[in-house]
Write a protein that holds these residues in place. Structure first.
Motif, PDB file in Angstrom:
ATOM      1  N   LEU A 104      12.546 -15.718   8.456  1.00  0.00           N
ATOM      2  CA  LEU A 104      13.476 -14.835   7.531  1.00  0.00           C
ATOM      3  C   LEU A 104      12.601 -13.954   7.433  1.00  0.00           C
ATOM      4  O   LEU A 104      13.119 -12.632   7.861  1.00  0.00           O
ATOM      5  N   VAL A 105      11.603 -13.936   8.037  1.00  0.00           N
ATOM      6  CA  VAL A 105      10.442 -12.716   7.302  1.00  0.00           C
ATOM      7  C   VAL A 105       9.158 -13.071   7.878  1.00  0.00           C
ATOM      8  O   VAL A 105       8.478 -13.715   8.049  1.00  0.00           O
ATOM      9  N   VAL A 106       8.861 -11.682   8.784  1.00  0.00           N
ATOM     10  CA  VAL A 106       7.622 -11.836   9.256  1.00  0.00           C
ATOM     11  C   VAL A 106       6.432 -10.350   9.228  1.00  0.00           C
ATOM     12  O   VAL A 106       7.209  -9.493   8.443  1.00  0.00           O
ATOM     13  N   ARG A 108       3.183  -8.146   9.482  1.00  0.00           N
ATOM     14  CA  ARG A 108       1.879  -7.675   9.879  1.00  0.00           C
ATOM     15  C   ARG A 108       1.675  -6.335   9.180  1.00  0.00           C
ATOM     16  O   ARG A 108       1.473  -5.877   8.239  1.00  0.00           O
ATOM     17  N   GLU A 109      -0.003  -6.249   9.645  1.00  0.00           N
ATOM     18  CA  GLU A 109      -0.346  -4.941   8.868  1.00  0.00           C
ATOM     19  C   GLU A 109       0.223  -4.231   9.942  1.00  0.00           C
ATOM     20  O   GLU A 109       0.754  -3.308   8.258  1.00  0.00           O
ATOM     21  N   ASP A 110       0.864  -3.490  10.607  1.00  0.00           N
ATOM     22  CA  ASP A 110       1.476  -2.543  11.059  1.00  0.00           C
ATOM     23  C   ASP A 110       2.829  -2.707  10.583  1.00  0.00           C
ATOM     24  O   ASP A 110       3.915  -0.947  10.917  1.00  0.00           O
ATOM     25  N   PHE A 111       3.223  -3.638  10.144  1.00  0.00           N
ATOM     26  CA  PHE A 111       5.451  -3.520  10.377  1.00  0.00           C
ATOM     27  C   PHE A 111       5.356  -5.108   9.171  1.00  0.00           C
ATOM     28  O   PHE A 111       4.426  -6.441   9.757  1.00  0.00           O
ATOM     29  N   THR A 112       6.722  -5.016   8.400  1.00  0.00           N
ATOM     30  CA  THR A 112       7.012  -5.715   7.732  1.00  0.00           C
ATOM     31  C   THR A 112       8.885  -6.718   9.195  1.00  0.00           C
ATOM     32  O   THR A 112       9.076  -5.339   9.022  1.00  0.00           O
TER      33      THR A 112
END
Ligand SMILES: [Fe+2]
Length: 240
Positions: A104-106, A108-112
């Motif tokens: 449901l959620v990912v 990462r450093e650069d994005f959600t």
């Protein structure tokens, strides 16, 4: 990295293929998808096949969960229920498994990535106001979060204050948080029938909205031929 970010494909193969062709031409290397691959449109299985073969990451949406039986059908309106039931009949077990594995959620450093909201994503709430956007931004660990669900392309930006914008190009600034609704590939609802998505360039630090004309009448004909509710085809030409 150049990411192509797409959401709410809703089984619209014509819109998806057109958008991906454009993004490839624009040098997109990886794809981020925000859920609702299925529901409403006539090619859910084909859309899952394409998305599952893209390099990148993605999350599930409420229609994906509806097809999986994880979101009760009472949640959906009549035409959505018909589309969910029809989709269950036409997609394969392998395609269903792909949807089942989506988080449901990912983060990462650069994005959600999230379909609806970071707080209780499984409740499929909507973000329309700056207040609702602020609540979501409190939970962001990265400076950029992409969402979908409303089918309305709009972004919220927060520094000391929070504002929103609808410009085509977002230039990312230091110490600012961005919540970007990427609109819908397969069923835009902002009175612009063209497929919608964004390109996120992490080196140039820009996010750019993309609109692409696609073969709407072909997508409509397939919806009607499949016996899905007529309105699901008609609305595509108005973008509503
Ligand atoms: Fe959707």
């Amino acid at each position: 990295m150049r990411y192509g970010v797409i959401s709410d494909i809703h089984g619209n193969l014509e819109a998806l293929e057109t958008m991906l062709k454009f993004m490839r031409k624009e040098g997109v290397e990886e794809y981020l998808f925000l859920g609702d691959i299925v529901g409403y449109g006539a090619d859910p299985g084909e859309c899952i096949e394409i998305v599952s073969n893209l390099p990148g990451k993605g999350v599930a949406g409420n229609h994906d969960w509806g097809v999986l039986g994880l979101t009760p059908l009472e949640y959906f309106n009549n035409s959505a229920v018909k589309a969910v039931e029809w989709t269950r009949e036409v997609i394969t077990d392998t395609q269903l498994e792909f949807l089942e594995k989506l988080p449901l959620v990912v983060e990462r450093e650069d994005f959600t990535l999230v379909h609806a909201t970071l707080e209780r994503p499984e409740e499929w709430r909507y973000i329309y106001s700056t207040y609702e956007a602020h609540q979501n931004m409190e939970m962001m660990k990265s400076s950029v979060c992409f969402c979908g669900h409303t089918h309305m392309p709009i972004y919220f930006v927060e520094n000391r204050h929070i504002t929103f914008g609808k410009e085509k190009l977002i230039e990312l600034k230091e110490n600012h948080k961005y919540l970007v609704n990427v609109g819908s590939v397969g069923q835009p609802r902002d009175n612009d029938p063209r497929a919608c998505g964004v390109i996120y360039d992490t080196e140039k630090k820009i996010i750019e909205y993309i609109r692409q004309e696609y073969d709407i009448s072909r997508a409509q004909e397939k919806i009607w031929k499949a016996g899905l509710p007529e309105f699901l085809g008609t609305r595509l030409q108005y973008g509503e």
